[in-house]
Scaffold this active site. Structure first.
Site, short mmCIF file in Angstrom:
data_model
loop_
_atom_site.label_atom_id
_atom_site.label_comp_id
_atom_site.label_asym_id
_atom_site.label_seq_id
_atom_site.Cartn_x
_atom_site.Cartn_y
_atom_site.Cartn_z
N GLY A 70 22.48 -31.39 -6.28
CA GLY A 70 23.21 -30.14 -6.06
C GLY A 70 24.71 -30.31 -6.18
CB CYS A 71 27.03 -32.82 -4.81
SG CYS A 71 26.63 -32.44 -3.08
CB THR A 72 25.52 -33.82 -9.97
OG1 THR A 72 25.61 -35.08 -9.27
CG2 THR A 72 25.75 -34.03 -11.45
#
Length: 151
Positions: free
Chosen positions: A41-43
Protein backbone atom coordinates in the site's frame (compact mmCIF):
# COMPACT_ATOMS: atom_id res chain seq x y z
CA UNK A 1 -7.02 21.81 13.65
CA UNK A 2 -8.42 22.72 10.21
CA UNK A 3 -7.92 26.42 9.34
CA UNK A 4 -5.32 26.80 12.09
CA UNK A 5 -1.61 27.44 11.70
CA UNK A 6 0.49 24.31 12.02
CA UNK A 7 3.18 24.49 14.69
CA UNK A 8 6.63 24.57 13.11
CA UNK A 9 8.54 21.30 13.13
CA UNK A 10 11.85 19.93 11.94
CA UNK A 11 12.60 16.33 10.94
CA UNK A 12 15.57 14.56 9.36
CA UNK A 13 14.89 13.88 5.69
CA UNK A 14 16.36 11.97 2.78
CA UNK A 15 19.34 13.45 1.00
CA UNK A 16 21.00 14.41 4.29
CA UNK A 17 18.59 17.31 4.70
CA UNK A 18 16.69 18.69 7.67
CA UNK A 19 13.09 19.38 6.66
CA UNK A 20 11.62 22.41 8.44
CA UNK A 21 7.98 23.42 7.95
CA UNK A 22 8.76 27.15 8.25
CA UNK A 23 11.12 26.84 5.26
CA UNK A 24 8.21 25.62 3.08
CA UNK A 25 6.31 28.93 3.36
CA UNK A 26 5.29 30.35 0.03
CA UNK A 27 4.27 26.93 -1.29
CA UNK A 28 1.44 24.64 -0.29
CA UNK A 29 2.57 21.31 1.21
CA UNK A 30 1.10 17.83 1.07
CA UNK A 31 2.32 15.98 4.14
CA UNK A 32 1.36 12.33 3.96
CA UNK A 33 1.91 9.79 6.72
CA UNK A 34 2.27 6.13 5.83
CA UNK A 35 2.91 2.97 7.87
CA UNK A 36 6.08 1.42 6.41
CA UNK A 37 8.55 1.68 3.55
CA UNK A 38 8.41 -0.94 0.78
CA UNK A 39 5.03 -2.43 1.73
CA UNK A 40 2.39 -2.82 -1.01
CA UNK A 41 0.00 0.00 0.00
CA UNK A 42 2.81 2.41 0.83
CA UNK A 43 4.55 1.66 -2.47
CA UNK A 44 1.32 2.34 -4.37
CA UNK A 45 0.72 5.60 -2.51
CA UNK A 46 4.28 6.87 -2.98
CA UNK A 47 4.21 5.90 -6.68
CA UNK A 48 0.92 7.76 -7.19
CA UNK A 49 2.30 10.94 -5.59
CA UNK A 50 5.47 10.52 -7.69
CA UNK A 51 3.47 10.14 -10.91
CA UNK A 52 1.51 13.34 -10.16
CA UNK A 53 4.50 15.27 -8.79
CA UNK A 54 4.82 17.59 -11.80
CA UNK A 55 1.13 18.52 -11.54
CA UNK A 56 1.49 19.26 -7.81
CA UNK A 57 4.56 21.40 -8.59
CA UNK A 58 2.63 23.28 -11.30
CA UNK A 59 -0.05 24.00 -8.69
CA UNK A 60 2.62 25.49 -6.38
CA UNK A 61 2.61 22.54 -4.00
CA UNK A 62 5.38 20.45 -2.50
CA UNK A 63 5.07 16.87 -1.22
CA UNK A 64 6.72 15.11 1.72
CA UNK A 65 6.13 11.59 3.05
CA UNK A 66 6.50 10.65 6.73
CA UNK A 67 6.87 7.34 8.52
CA UNK A 68 8.67 5.94 11.55
CA UNK A 69 11.26 4.21 9.36
CA UNK A 70 14.96 5.05 9.58
CA UNK A 71 16.65 7.39 7.12
CA UNK A 72 18.53 4.39 5.67
CA UNK A 73 15.23 2.64 4.94
CA UNK A 74 13.83 5.87 3.47
CA UNK A 75 16.87 6.34 1.21
CA UNK A 76 16.44 2.81 -0.18
CA UNK A 77 12.67 3.26 -0.68
CA UNK A 78 13.15 6.66 -2.34
CA UNK A 79 15.86 5.33 -4.68
CA UNK A 80 13.90 2.19 -5.61
CA UNK A 81 10.80 4.22 -6.57
CA UNK A 82 12.73 7.26 -7.88
CA UNK A 83 10.72 9.59 -5.67
CA UNK A 84 11.24 13.30 -6.48
CA UNK A 85 10.24 14.45 -2.98
CA UNK A 86 11.71 14.00 0.50
CA UNK A 87 10.80 11.31 3.00
CA UNK A 88 10.92 12.38 6.64
CA UNK A 89 12.02 10.05 9.41
CA UNK A 90 9.93 10.25 12.59
CA UNK A 91 11.52 7.48 14.65
CA UNK A 92 10.58 9.18 17.95
CA UNK A 93 6.96 9.71 16.75
CA UNK A 94 6.99 13.42 17.66
CA UNK A 95 5.55 14.49 14.30
CA UNK A 96 3.11 11.56 14.33
CA UNK A 97 1.98 12.79 17.74
CA UNK A 98 1.60 16.38 16.53
CA UNK A 99 -0.78 15.18 13.79
CA UNK A 100 -2.37 12.43 15.94
CA UNK A 101 -1.81 9.62 13.43
CA UNK A 102 -0.68 6.83 15.79
CA UNK A 103 -3.56 4.41 16.31
CA UNK A 104 -4.15 0.90 17.57
CA UNK A 105 -4.36 -1.38 14.55
CA UNK A 106 -4.73 -5.09 13.98
CA UNK A 107 -1.93 -6.95 12.21
CA UNK A 108 -2.34 -10.68 11.68
CA UNK A 109 -4.95 -10.70 14.43
CA UNK A 110 -2.75 -8.96 16.99
CA UNK A 111 -3.25 -5.42 18.29
CA UNK A 112 -0.32 -3.10 17.62
CA UNK A 113 0.39 0.62 17.48
CA UNK A 114 0.95 2.02 14.03
CA UNK A 115 0.50 4.96 11.71
CA UNK A 116 -2.99 5.44 10.34
CA UNK A 117 -2.48 6.38 6.68
CA UNK A 118 -3.30 10.10 6.69
CA UNK A 119 -2.71 13.13 4.46
CA UNK A 120 -2.66 16.82 5.34
CA UNK A 121 -2.62 19.87 3.06
CA UNK A 122 -0.95 22.94 4.52
CA UNK A 123 -1.30 26.17 2.55
CA UNK A 124 1.47 28.61 1.60
CA UNK A 125 0.98 30.53 4.87
CA UNK A 126 1.34 27.41 7.04
CA UNK A 127 -2.38 26.91 7.73
CA UNK A 128 -3.89 23.42 7.70
CA UNK A 129 -6.59 23.40 5.00
CA UNK A 130 -7.61 19.74 4.68
CA UNK A 131 -6.98 16.33 6.19
CA UNK A 132 -7.78 12.79 5.17
CA UNK A 133 -7.57 9.96 7.72
CA UNK A 134 -7.84 6.23 7.25
CA UNK A 135 -6.82 6.73 3.61
CA UNK A 136 -7.36 4.07 0.97
CA UNK A 137 -4.59 4.42 -1.60
CA UNK A 138 -6.58 3.92 -4.82
CA UNK A 139 -7.17 7.35 -6.37
CA UNK A 140 -6.08 9.22 -3.24
CA UNK A 141 -3.20 11.23 -4.76
CA UNK A 142 -5.50 12.46 -7.55
CA UNK A 143 -8.11 13.48 -4.97
CA UNK A 144 -5.47 15.45 -3.03
CA UNK A 145 -4.30 17.10 -6.27
CA UNK A 146 -7.87 18.19 -7.07
CA UNK A 147 -8.09 19.82 -3.64
CA UNK A 148 -4.70 21.53 -4.02
CA UNK A 149 -5.79 23.01 -7.35
CA UNK A 150 -8.80 24.56 -5.57
CA UNK A 151 -6.62 26.50 -3.08
Amino acid sequence: MIDQAVTDFSRPATGGQEFRLSEQRGSALVLYFYPKDSTPGCTTEASDFRDLHDEFASAGCRIAGVSRDSLKSHENFKAKLELPFPLLSDVDESLCGQFDVIKMKSMYGKACRGIERSTFVIDAEGVLRREWRGVKTAGHAAQVLDFVKSL
